[in-house]
Design a protein around this motif. Structure first.
Motif, PDB file in Angstrom:
ATOM      1  N   VAL A  39       0.869  -1.178   0.000  1.00 47.92           N
ATOM      2  CA  VAL A  39       0.000   0.000   0.000  1.00 47.92           C
ATOM      3  C   VAL A  39       0.901   1.222   0.000  1.00 47.92           C
TER       4      VAL A  39
ATOM      5  N   LYS B  80       1.104   5.178   0.583  1.00 46.71           N
ATOM      6  CA  LYS B  80       0.314   6.187   1.292  1.00 46.71           C
ATOM      7  C   LYS B  80       1.015   7.541   1.341  1.00 46.71           C
TER       8      LYS B  80
ATOM      9  N   SER C  46      -2.988  15.766   6.666  1.00 45.87           N
ATOM     10  CA  SER C  46      -4.410  15.935   6.394  1.00 45.87           C
ATOM     11  C   SER C  46      -5.099  14.581   6.470  1.00 45.87           C
ATOM     12  N   GLY C  47      -6.347  14.588   6.880  1.00 42.91           N
ATOM     13  CA  GLY C  47      -7.148  13.384   6.784  1.00 42.91           C
ATOM     14  C   GLY C  47      -7.779  13.331   5.402  1.00 42.91           C
ATOM     15  N   GLY C  48      -8.492  12.265   5.110  1.00 40.25           N
ATOM     16  CA  GLY C  48      -9.181  12.161   3.824  1.00 40.25           C
ATOM     17  C   GLY C  48      -8.251  11.959   2.644  1.00 40.25           C
ATOM     18  N   ARG C  49      -7.058  11.409   2.925  1.00 40.46           N
ATOM     19  CA  ARG C  49      -6.111  11.181   1.827  1.00 40.46           C
ATOM     20  C   ARG C  49      -6.609  10.099   0.896  1.00 40.46           C
ATOM     21  N   GLY C  50      -7.271   9.094   1.493  1.00 42.89           N
ATOM     22  CA  GLY C  50      -7.776   7.970   0.699  1.00 42.89           C
ATOM     23  C   GLY C  50      -8.708   8.455  -0.399  1.00 42.89           C
TER      24      GLY C  50
ATOM     25  N   ILE D  77      -3.906   7.317  -1.467  1.00 43.36           N
ATOM     26  CA  ILE D  77      -3.616   5.988  -0.922  1.00 43.36           C
ATOM     27  C   ILE D  77      -4.035   4.942  -1.950  1.00 43.36           C
TER      28      ILE D  77
ATOM     29  N   PRO E 257       0.017  -4.770   2.435  1.00 42.27           N
ATOM     30  CA  PRO E 257      -1.422  -4.611   2.280  1.00 42.27           C
ATOM     31  C   PRO E 257      -2.131  -5.478   3.324  1.00 42.27           C
TER      32      PRO E 257
ATOM     33  N   ILE F 150      -8.972  -5.749   5.306  1.00 38.28           N
ATOM     34  CA  ILE F 150      -9.718  -5.230   6.445  1.00 38.28           C
ATOM     35  C   ILE F 150     -11.108  -5.850   6.495  1.00 38.28           C
TER      36      ILE F 150
ATOM     37  N   GLU G 231     -13.750  -1.870  10.216  1.00 37.91           N
ATOM     38  CA  GLU G 231     -13.046  -0.620  10.481  1.00 37.91           C
ATOM     39  C   GLU G 231     -13.709   0.086  11.667  1.00 37.91           C
TER      40      GLU G 231
ATOM     41  N   GLY H  10     -13.170   4.461   9.744  1.00 38.70           N
ATOM     42  CA  GLY H  10     -12.775   4.590   8.341  1.00 38.70           C
ATOM     43  C   GLY H  10     -13.275   5.870   7.719  1.00 38.70           C
TER      44      GLY H  10
ATOM     45  N   ASN I 102      -7.784   5.790  12.920  1.00 43.37           N
ATOM     46  CA  ASN I 102      -8.982   5.702  12.083  1.00 43.37           C
ATOM     47  C   ASN I 102      -8.614   5.326  10.657  1.00 43.37           C
ATOM     48  N   PRO I 103      -8.775   4.085  10.292  1.00 44.99           N
ATOM     49  CA  PRO I 103      -9.445   3.046  11.048  1.00 44.99           C
ATOM     50  C   PRO I 103      -8.526   2.244  11.976  1.00 44.99           C
TER      51      PRO I 103
ATOM     52  N   ALA J  34      -4.470   0.882  11.219  1.00 46.63           N
ATOM     53  CA  ALA J  34      -4.278   1.008   9.774  1.00 46.63           C
ATOM     54  C   ALA J  34      -3.873   2.438   9.427  1.00 46.63           C
ATOM     55  N   ASP J  35      -4.340   3.381  10.225  1.00 42.21           N
ATOM     56  CA  ASP J  35      -3.949   4.782  10.055  1.00 42.21           C
ATOM     57  C   ASP J  35      -3.635   5.316  11.452  1.00 42.21           C
TER      58      ASP J  35
HETATM   59  P1  GDP Z   1      -7.036   8.879   5.418  1.00 42.88           P
HETATM   60  O1  GDP Z   1      -7.962   8.780   4.257  1.00 42.88           O
HETATM   61  O2  GDP Z   1      -6.104  10.052   5.295  1.00 42.88           O
HETATM   62  O3  GDP Z   1      -7.749   8.844   6.733  1.00 42.88           O
HETATM   63  O4  GDP Z   1      -6.093   7.597   5.358  1.00 42.88           O
HETATM   64  P2  GDP Z   1      -6.290   6.103   5.900  1.00 42.88           P
HETATM   65  O5  GDP Z   1      -4.953   5.570   6.206  1.00 42.88           O
HETATM   66  O6  GDP Z   1      -7.303   6.048   6.994  1.00 42.88           O
HETATM   67  O7  GDP Z   1      -6.820   5.321   4.644  1.00 42.88           O
HETATM   68  C1  GDP Z   1      -8.125   5.503   4.128  1.00 42.88           C
HETATM   69  C2  GDP Z   1      -8.787   4.178   3.862  1.00 42.88           C
HETATM   70  O8  GDP Z   1      -7.977   3.396   3.018  1.00 42.88           O
HETATM   71  C3  GDP Z   1      -8.973   3.339   5.117  1.00 42.88           C
HETATM   72  O9  GDP Z   1     -10.154   3.643   5.818  1.00 42.88           O
HETATM   73  C4  GDP Z   1      -9.000   1.951   4.564  1.00 42.88           C
HETATM   74  O10 GDP Z   1     -10.314   1.629   4.187  1.00 42.88           O
HETATM   75  C5  GDP Z   1      -8.143   2.036   3.329  1.00 42.88           C
HETATM   76  N1  GDP Z   1      -6.839   1.406   3.565  1.00 42.88           N
HETATM   77  C6  GDP Z   1      -5.720   1.951   4.075  1.00 42.88           C
HETATM   78  N2  GDP Z   1      -4.733   1.025   4.136  1.00 42.88           N
HETATM   79  C7  GDP Z   1      -5.248  -0.120   3.656  1.00 42.88           C
HETATM   80  C8  GDP Z   1      -4.735  -1.444   3.445  1.00 42.88           C
HETATM   81  O11 GDP Z   1      -3.596  -1.782   3.719  1.00 42.88           O
HETATM   82  N3  GDP Z   1      -5.586  -2.336   2.913  1.00 42.88           N
HETATM   83  C9  GDP Z   1      -6.843  -2.014   2.592  1.00 42.88           C
HETATM   84  N4  GDP Z   1      -7.609  -2.946   2.080  1.00 42.88           N
HETATM   85  N5  GDP Z   1      -7.360  -0.819   2.754  1.00 42.88           N
HETATM   86  C10 GDP Z   1      -6.580   0.118   3.280  1.00 42.88           C
END
Ligand code: GDP
Ligand code: MN
Length: 383
Positions: free
Chosen positions: A44, A46, A51-55, A60, A100, A103, A106, A129, A198-199, A211-212
């Motif tokens: 993965v 990242k 900032s949050g909400g990168r996904g 990500i 990776p 999940i 979350e 999440g 979160n998560p 995970a974060d």
């Molecule tokens: P944020 O968006 O900045 O809060 O970053 P996060 O690290 O929380 O990632 C956002 C979302 O990506 C998470 O809620 C997960 O659903 C997903 N995610 C992050 N890492 C992984 C991983 O290794 N595997 C999977 N399947 N999903 C991931």
């Protein structure tokens, strides 16, 4: 001070908190490819920005091969990541490469100081999440709070009660209790001001993992955490604040055009209020500190003037252990070396104020006797 996700996870790991395996950070697509190879071919990627909400913003992504990792990294590195928290965007300069994980569930877990109860509070929710603010709005009952008595610390049974109340899977209660205790110890020892997981992920292979991770350190406690010095330096968004931190000057940018130099946090805040009341906009908070010598005063003036928006400066000093003539000498020395073109109003009261005033009278600095008069003068001069 905010830590990046990778810094937060390194810190958590020291306290036994479970985090996904990672291959460190990288700044080029080649490095990312090599990192993903080292993880066994999948990873993965990242974006490491504050900032949050990168996904959601595309920062990500999962790569299923080293080649794909290189392609993805080329897209993410250098991109302007626009999130709901930072709509103007942040350029991605580094990425974290992790194993990776699959999940299954979350959850949301954080620790924050709660001012009203004067305690640290765990916040727990089965709705992880996503944005916790959105959960708070749409489904406030899904959020459980557990405040921790600082003298007693945490009890396992209280954690279990919170886990049940939050409707987390009871099969993982033991693991989550351990996770929360380790997180709490980390938060307390690192002088945390926020720890947000979160998560909090339950993986399909039954692990409970961060995970974060978002982690903030109380700025006022940084002096006892030399291990965060490097992170502190790069965490300032405002370059003048970064320079102030290097010089050990209490400075906060406020965005206006009237630079302020005062002594004592109380007098500084009162001066901000007076400037506002007179119709002006303070450019900064700056407390020169007690007993400031001429040299320090000069340095503070230079810092204030390094802000290109500053159109005038107000110096408001109450001399107690600070000598007003020392302050005057510092201001005069500063104006001589800095080639100052903006008006500077100086109000000195207290110890050796008369000696200070005498020095000011020989210059083109503008004297004032009261704080109100000083504020009115600088506001009218700046226009
Ligand atoms: P944020 O968006 O900045 O809060 O970053 P996060 O690290 O929380 O990632 C956002 C979302 O990506 C998470 O809620 C997960 O659903 C997903 N995610 C992050 N890492 C992984 C991983 O290794 N595997 C999977 N399947 N999903 C991931
Ligand atoms: Mn997250």
């Amino acid at each position: 001070m905010k830590l990046h996700e990778y810094q937060a996870k390194d810190l958590l790991k020291k306290y036994g908190v479970a985090v996904p395996k990672n291959a460190g950070i990288a700044t080029s697509p080649e490095q990312v490819r090599i990192a993903v190879e080292s993880l066994g071919g999948r990873g993965v990627i990242k974006a490491q920005v504050h900032s949050g909400g990168r996904g959601k913003a595309g920062g990500i992504k999962v790569a299923n091969s080293p080649q794909e990792a290189e392609t993805i990294a080329a897209q993410i590195l250098g991109m302007l990541l626009k999130t709901h928290q930072v709509p103007e965007g942040i350029t991605v300069e580094q990425v974290l490469i992790e194993e990776p994980i699959t999940i299954a569930k979350e959850y949301y877990l954080s620790i924050v100081p709660d001012r009203s109860s004067q305690r640290n509070v765990f916040i727990l929710s089965e709705k992880g999440g996503m944005d916790i603010e959105a959960v708070a709005e749409e489904d406030p009952d899904a959020i459980v709070h557990l405040s921790v008595d600082p003298l007693v610390g945490i009890n396992d049974f209280e954690l279990r009660e919170a886990i049940v109340a939050a409707k987390l899977d009871p099969a993982f209660a033991n693991k989550i209790v351990l996770f929360m205790k380790q997180l709490y110890q980390c938060y307390m020892e690192a002088d945390g001001a926020l720890a947000e997981i979160n998560p909090l992920a339950i993986t399909s292979d039954g692990r409970v993992l961060a995970a974060d991770a978002k982690f903030q350190i109380d700025d006022s406690a940084l002096f006892r955490h030399k291990e965060f010095e490097a992170a502190a330096q790069e965490s300032f968004d405002n370059p003048i604040e970064a320079e102030a931190h290097r010089q050990d000057i209490a400075y906060v940018g406020l965005g206006g055009d009237i630079g302020l130099m005062c002594n004592g946090a109380g007098l500084t805040m009162s001066t901000i209020d007076e400037v506002k009341r007179a119709g002006g906009n303070p450019a900064n908070f700056l407390d020169v500190g007690g007993g400031a010598q001429a040299e320090r005063v000069s340095k503070c003036l230079a810092l204030i003037l390094s802000d290109p928006n500053v159109k005038g400066v107000l110096i408001n000093i109450f001399g107690g252990i600070t000598w007003c003539d020392e302050v005057a000498k510092g201001v005069i020395a500063g104006t001589e070396t800095l080639n100052v073109t903006v008006p500077i109003v100086v109000r000195l009261a207290g110890t050796r104020a008369a000696e200070g005033a005498e020095l000011i009278a020989k210059t083109n600095l503008i004297p004032a006797t009261t704080m109100q008069e000083a504020a009115a003068k600088i506001v009218s001069l700046v226009g």
